[in-house]
Scaffold this motif. Structure first.
Motif, PDB file in Angstrom:
ATOM      1  N   GLY A 154       0.798  -1.214   0.000  1.00  0.00           N
ATOM      2  CA  GLY A 154       0.000   0.000   0.000  1.00  0.00           C
ATOM      3  C   GLY A 154       0.832   1.264   0.000  1.00  0.00           C
ATOM      4  O   GLY A 154       0.445   2.285  -0.577  1.00  0.00           O
TER       5      GLY A 154
ATOM      6  N   ASN B 111       0.596   4.583  -2.889  1.00  0.00           N
ATOM      7  CA  ASN B 111       0.428   6.007  -2.604  1.00  0.00           C
ATOM      8  C   ASN B 111       1.428   6.893  -3.330  1.00  0.00           C
ATOM      9  O   ASN B 111       1.176   8.088  -3.529  1.00  0.00           O
TER      10      ASN B 111
ATOM     11  N   ARG C 170      -2.983  -3.750   1.494  1.00  0.00           N
ATOM     12  CA  ARG C 170      -2.830  -2.629   2.417  1.00  0.00           C
ATOM     13  C   ARG C 170      -2.651  -3.175   3.828  1.00  0.00           C
ATOM     14  O   ARG C 170      -3.252  -4.180   4.198  1.00  0.00           O
TER      15      ARG C 170
ATOM     16  N   GLU D  49      -4.058   1.357   7.116  1.00  0.00           N
ATOM     17  CA  GLU D  49      -3.355   2.151   6.115  1.00  0.00           C
ATOM     18  C   GLU D  49      -4.343   2.874   5.185  1.00  0.00           C
ATOM     19  O   GLU D  49      -5.288   2.278   4.682  1.00  0.00           O
TER      20      GLU D  49
ATOM     21  N   ILE E 114      -5.149   4.544   1.646  1.00  0.00           N
ATOM     22  CA  ILE E 114      -4.694   4.314   0.275  1.00  0.00           C
ATOM     23  C   ILE E 114      -5.103   5.477  -0.630  1.00  0.00           C
ATOM     24  O   ILE E 114      -6.204   6.017  -0.518  1.00  0.00           O
TER      25      ILE E 114
ATOM     26  N   GLU F  16      -6.951  -4.379  -5.395  1.00  0.00           N
ATOM     27  CA  GLU F  16      -6.573  -4.698  -4.021  1.00  0.00           C
ATOM     28  C   GLU F  16      -6.892  -6.152  -3.698  1.00  0.00           C
ATOM     29  O   GLU F  16      -7.969  -6.644  -4.042  1.00  0.00           O
TER      30      GLU F  16
END
Length: 370
Positions: free
Chosen positions: A108, A112, A133, A137, A139, A151
């Protein structure tokens, strides 16, 4: 169409989070996973050489016993003296496996910042970007949409990081990797050389591994903490070379124990070094270090395990097999056996055991003193 998951990184070092990500992704997409270690990562400085990082990666994959994992050294051999760019790696695999569906596995944190990657859209075009992730967290959903990322959900990925492992904040690594770190004096072991002698370091490694095994065989959740406490238990040993500094420390931080024998001071100094230099803030770990030498009344599970491991680790020069087995069967009884045996040894060698911590320990845990 066969599928292949590209999993690149510095792997500095490889840890259990990496292994879980690769395992889950492999099962979910029915694909092999190729680990691609980076010699010169763009986003970070590495702590150890590519040879050591590659060796640890090989050990971890061998330990997994997975026929779906393998390593490709493309980035090591083809980019000498240059920064590794993922787009070049992706093009390499696209050429090497033109008939395979390619996935590109990232965490993750990389999602970003993906918009800053070189030729990011080309990576997204040539592969399907998949990611995990970590717990809690946040995203960058714009990047997920723009680069058509997917994901992988429904699996808890613990907040394990190579940084935390390097700093001894976590020990979530394959056993073989941990042994390699110890043998080659990498990361936190290298830092310990500043504080203790080579022989004392060997002893500390033995204590750490024995403490870990005792905790594991007793099905205790704190086995990683037992390892850390065992590793750092003697970290204050060289401090007493300066007697004035040692006394100054004890007067300031532990005035209630100034009347204890000087040999015991290192356990208190070790707490300070563990906190200040290794950023250990876990109360159980610090307490196990604090009383590992003298013992005390009302010892906790981690206290008992580290005390025992320190006294009976195999290189101590006597046959401690029966005590180790006793600790494996039941750490409390093993601790009592170790305390009893330790008192007999100290008395037989005319050692002074008259201090309040050791005395209260013996009185509480040795039957004939009750």
């Amino acid at each position: 169409m066969e599928s292949l998951i590209i999993f690149g990184g510095s792997f500095d070092p490889i840890h259990n989070g990496h292994i879980k990500m690769a395992s889950v992704a492999s099962l979910q997409y029915g694909a092999d996973v190729v680990f691609v270690p980076s010699k010169t990562p763009r986003w970070k400085e590495v702590s150890e050489s590519i040879d050591d990082r590659l060796n640890m990666l090989k050990i971890a994959i061998k330990e997994c016993l997975s026929s779906s994992f393998y390593i490709d050294d493309y980035e090591i051999n083809s980019r000498v003296g240059e920064i590794n760019y993922s787009i070049d790696t992706v093009r390499y695999f696209k050429t090497k496996y033109p008939n395979k569906r390619l996935y590109f596995l990232i965490g993750g944190d990389q999602v970003n910042k993906f918009h800053n990657w070189k030729e990011a859209m080309d990576i997204a075009t040539l592969t399907k970007i998949i990611f995990f992730r970590r717990k809690g967290e946040t995203i960058n959903e714009e990047n997920v949409f723009t680069y058509h990322m997917e994901e992988i959900k429904g699996h808890d990925i613990d907040n394990i990081s190579s940084t935390n492992i390097r700093n001894l904040q976590q020990i979530s690594i394959p056993l073989g990797v941990r042994q390699y770190i110890e043998e080659h004096r990498l990361y936190y072991v290298k830092r310990m050389e500043k504080y203790i002698s080579n022989e004392r370091l060997k002893h500390s490694i033995q204590v750490a591994n024995l403490a870990y095994l005792i905790a594991a065989k007793n099905a205790l959740a704190d086995k990683d903490k037992a390892y850390v406490a065992g590793l750092l238990h003697d970290i204050g040993k060289l401090y007493p070379l300066n007697k004035d500094k040692e006394l100054e420390f004890m007067k300031k931080h532990y005035p209630q124990y100034l009347d204890l024998p000087e040999f015991s001071y290192h356990q208190f100094i070790g707490v300070e070094i563990a906190q200040q230099e290794f950023k250990i803030d876990d109360a159980k770990i610090l307490q196990a270090i604090e009383f590992h030498s003298t013992g005390r009344a009302n010892m906790g599970p981690l206290d008992m395990i580290v005390y025992s491991a320190d006294k009976i680790e195999p290189t101590r020069g006597f046959d401690s097999t029966w005590l180790i087995k006793s600790c494996y069967r039941n750490y409390v009884q093993g601790f009592i056996d170790t305390v009893t045996d330790n008192k007999k040894y100290l008395l037989a060698h005319n050692k002074d055991i008259r201090n309040k911590l050791t005395d209260e320990c013996f009185k509480m845990y040795i039957k004939e003193d009750k």
